[in-house]
Design an enzyme around this catalytic site. Structure first.
Site, PDB file in Angstrom:
ATOM      1  N   ARG A  50       5.081  81.713   4.265  1.00 50.25           N
ATOM      2  CA  ARG A  50       4.825  80.191   4.495  1.00 50.25           C
ATOM      3  C   ARG A  50       3.870  79.992   5.511  1.00 50.25           C
ATOM      4  O   ARG A  50       4.018  80.371   6.493  1.00 50.25           O
ATOM      5  CB  ARG A  50       6.280  79.503   4.966  1.00 50.25           C
ATOM      6  CG  ARG A  50       6.061  78.016   5.355  1.00 50.25           C
ATOM      7  CD  ARG A  50       7.118  77.276   5.675  1.00 50.25           C
ATOM      8  NE  ARG A  50       7.585  76.588   4.268  1.00 50.25           N
ATOM      9  CZ  ARG A  50       8.406  75.989   4.132  1.00 50.25           C
ATOM     10  NH1 ARG A  50       9.157  75.233   5.031  1.00 50.25           N
ATOM     11  NH2 ARG A  50       9.019  75.426   2.912  1.00 50.25           N
TER      12      ARG A  50
ATOM     13  N   HIS B 184       3.281  74.376  -3.296  1.00 51.75           N
ATOM     14  CA  HIS B 184       4.773  74.762  -2.938  1.00 51.75           C
ATOM     15  C   HIS B 184       5.361  75.050  -4.220  1.00 51.75           C
ATOM     16  O   HIS B 184       6.438  74.484  -5.055  1.00 51.75           O
ATOM     17  CB  HIS B 184       5.497  73.560  -2.328  1.00 51.75           C
ATOM     18  CG  HIS B 184       6.680  73.975  -1.554  1.00 51.75           C
ATOM     19  ND1 HIS B 184       7.195  75.230  -1.334  1.00 51.75           N
ATOM     20  CD2 HIS B 184       7.630  73.244  -1.092  1.00 51.75           C
ATOM     21  CE1 HIS B 184       8.359  75.247  -0.935  1.00 51.75           C
ATOM     22  NE2 HIS B 184       8.703  73.889  -0.452  1.00 51.75           N
TER      23      HIS B 184
ATOM     24  N   GLN C 177       9.331  75.380  -4.670  1.00 50.32           N
ATOM     25  CA  GLN C 177      10.045  73.762  -4.904  1.00 50.32           C
ATOM     26  C   GLN C 177       9.968  73.232  -6.314  1.00 50.32           C
ATOM     27  O   GLN C 177      11.059  72.701  -6.875  1.00 50.32           O
ATOM     28  CB  GLN C 177       9.340  73.042  -3.983  1.00 50.32           C
ATOM     29  CG  GLN C 177       9.957  71.684  -3.926  1.00 50.32           C
ATOM     30  CD  GLN C 177      11.175  71.573  -3.168  1.00 50.32           C
ATOM     31  OE1 GLN C 177      11.803  72.303  -2.055  1.00 50.32           O
ATOM     32  NE2 GLN C 177      12.417  71.087  -4.018  1.00 50.32           N
TER      33      GLN C 177
ATOM     34  N   ASP D 225       7.752  62.710  -1.501  1.00 52.70           N
ATOM     35  CA  ASP D 225       7.840  63.709  -0.199  1.00 52.70           C
ATOM     36  C   ASP D 225       7.361  62.909   1.013  1.00 52.70           C
ATOM     37  O   ASP D 225       6.847  61.754   0.969  1.00 52.70           O
ATOM     38  CB  ASP D 225       6.947  64.686  -0.770  1.00 52.70           C
ATOM     39  CG  ASP D 225       6.958  65.958   0.216  1.00 52.70           C
ATOM     40  OD1 ASP D 225       7.909  66.036   0.894  1.00 52.70           O
ATOM     41  OD2 ASP D 225       6.191  66.832   0.354  1.00 52.70           O
TER      42      ASP D 225
ATOM     43  N   ARG E  74      17.098  75.769  -5.185  1.00 49.76           N
ATOM     44  CA  ARG E  74      16.151  76.810  -4.684  1.00 49.76           C
ATOM     45  C   ARG E  74      16.711  78.173  -4.677  1.00 49.76           C
ATOM     46  O   ARG E  74      16.130  79.354  -5.144  1.00 49.76           O
ATOM     47  CB  ARG E  74      15.836  76.406  -3.407  1.00 49.76           C
ATOM     48  CG  ARG E  74      15.010  75.268  -3.147  1.00 49.76           C
ATOM     49  CD  ARG E  74      13.673  75.067  -3.415  1.00 49.76           C
ATOM     50  NE  ARG E  74      12.944  76.035  -2.823  1.00 49.76           N
ATOM     51  CZ  ARG E  74      12.320  75.815  -1.761  1.00 49.76           C
ATOM     52  NH1 ARG E  74      12.541  74.770  -1.072  1.00 49.76           N
ATOM     53  NH2 ARG E  74      11.544  77.027  -1.077  1.00 49.76           N
TER      54      ARG E  74
HETATM   55  N1   CP Z   1      12.043  72.008   0.741  1.00 46.83           N
HETATM   56  C1   CP Z   1      11.796  72.815   1.523  1.00 46.83           C
HETATM   57  O1   CP Z   1      10.942  73.766   1.475  1.00 46.83           O
HETATM   58  O2   CP Z   1      12.304  72.780   2.649  1.00 46.83           O
HETATM   59  P1   CP Z   1      12.293  73.568   3.920  1.00 46.83           P
HETATM   60  O3   CP Z   1      11.008  73.169   4.751  1.00 46.83           O
HETATM   61  O4   CP Z   1      13.431  73.239   4.855  1.00 46.83           O
HETATM   62  O5   CP Z   1      12.293  75.224   3.581  1.00 46.83           O
HETATM   63  N1  NVA Z   2       4.819  68.311   1.782  1.00 46.81           N
HETATM   64  C1  NVA Z   2       5.891  68.963   3.016  1.00 46.81           C
HETATM   65  C2  NVA Z   2       6.851  69.774   2.112  1.00 46.81           C
HETATM   66  C3  NVA Z   2       7.966  70.261   3.150  1.00 46.81           C
HETATM   67  C4  NVA Z   2       8.908  71.042   2.386  1.00 46.81           C
HETATM   68  C5  NVA Z   2       5.165  69.678   4.027  1.00 46.81           C
HETATM   69  O1  NVA Z   2       4.123  70.523   3.647  1.00 46.81           O
HETATM   70  O2  NVA Z   2       5.495  69.914   5.280  1.00 46.81           O
END
Ligand code: CP
Ligand code: NVA
Length: 307
Positions: free
Chosen positions: A105, A132, A135, A221, A289
């Site tokens: 990440r 992502h 997701q 989101d 997930r």
């Molecule tokens: N949706 C998601 O990726 O959540 P986190 O940021 O908690 O991993």
């Molecule tokens: N769009 C959000 C998703 C978090 C899971 C971010 O990147 O922070």
């Protein structure tokens, strides 16, 4: 040594492979629910590198790898050499000699691409500024569980054209469904950044109610993604009319589901009555997930299996 398969963006998997993964996730989930041991990755090690915060992604990958018989190691920027400027290419060489699969990440997509180019093992995108993909694997699997195949359906994306939105757009091209996007002016989808093939699977709407009309799935989101916190105040103003509320859900199909990748901000991008209401499937979405990523890790390491 053959080149490893990576999952850096959604279109790295074909429609056929995704159909396999969704079916495999169903089997893996059923086994887990029945307390049946499923250890195809015994003695394998997952390394998880986090340069941003996480609850669901860390938990689902770590628990998932353990449930597959392997183990998971958590690294973050603060207490690894990544935070002190070790080149990504060097980190990739070293980490991929000591592990079997890596999840990252991070910020720019370019970072994960550089890592993958120097990795001996599969690399999975656990969220970048641009995408992502894990997701949307879970989201589509959740849609299939609740409503059947997604092909030909309409997804309404209300809010920021962020990493999750871009991934929905790629998924629409690979799996042949439609996305209606409504963002405030100045936050529109950028096709190149979204990595689209350019096929005709999405439409932008100035009015979020028009985007929601007739949708099978309504999703949104946070207005400010991780890494963009400096824009928070401005975004709160710009996105005020892009809140998913009961009226917007009424514009969608009567059996439309509501999704949110979480974490959510009730009273900002979604009202409490929608996210906590009967059309919301956000807890199934979060749980999935785990199951979809187990199927993904198994696929990247072992290919298609039919046991
Ligand atoms: N949706 C998601 O990726 O959540 P986190 O940021 O908690 O991993
Ligand atoms: N769009 C959000 C998703 C978090 C899971 C971010 O990147 O922070």
């Amino acid at each position: 040594m053959s080149a490893p398969r990576h999952f850096l963006q959604f279109k790295d998997l074909s429609g056929d492979e995704l159909d396999y993964l969704f079916e495999r996730a169903r089997i893996v989930k059923a086994r887990f629910k029945s307390y049946l041991r499923h250890w195809p990755l015994q003695d394998r090690t997952l390394v998880m590198i986090f340069e941003k915060a996480s609850t669901r992604t860390r938990l689902s990958f770590e628990a998932g790898m353990q449930q597959l018989g392997g183990s998971a190691i958590y690294l973050n920027t603060r207490d690894s050499q990544l935070g002190r400027g070790e080149p990504v290419e060097d980190a990739a060489q070293v980490i991929s000699r000591m592990s079997d699969i890596v999840m990252i990440r991070t910020f720019e997509q370019g970072i994960i691409e550089r890592f993958a180019r120097h990795s001996r093992v599969p690399v999975i995108n656990g969220l970048t500024n641009e995408y992502h993909p894990c997701q949307i694997l879970a989201d589509i699997f959740t849609f299939i569980e609740h409503r059947g195949p997604i092909r030909g359906k309409t997804v309404a994306w209300i809010g920021d054209s962020n990493n999750v939105c871009n991934t929905w757009l790629q998924a629409a091209e690979v799996l042949d469904f439609n996305v209606h996007v409504s963002t405030p002016p100045g936050y529109e989808v950028e096709g190149e950044r979204a990595g689209l093939y350019g096929t005709d699977h999405f439409e932008q709407f100035a009015d979020p109610m028009d985007a929601a009309r007739g949708a099978d799935l309504v999703t949104t989101d946070v207005w400010t993604s991780m890494g963009f916190e400096a824009e928070n105040e401005e975004r709160l103003r710009d996105f005020a009319d892009w809140q998913v509320d009961a009226e917007m859900m009424r514009a969608a199909k009567t059996d439309a589901v509501f999704m949110h990748c979480l974490p959510a901000h009730r009273g900002e991008e979604v009202t409490a009555d929608v996210i906590d209401g009967p059309q919301s499937v956000v807890w199934d979405e979060a749980e999935n997930r785990l199951h979809t990523q187990k199927a993904l890790m198994e696929f990247l390491l072992l290919g298609r299996v039919n046991d």
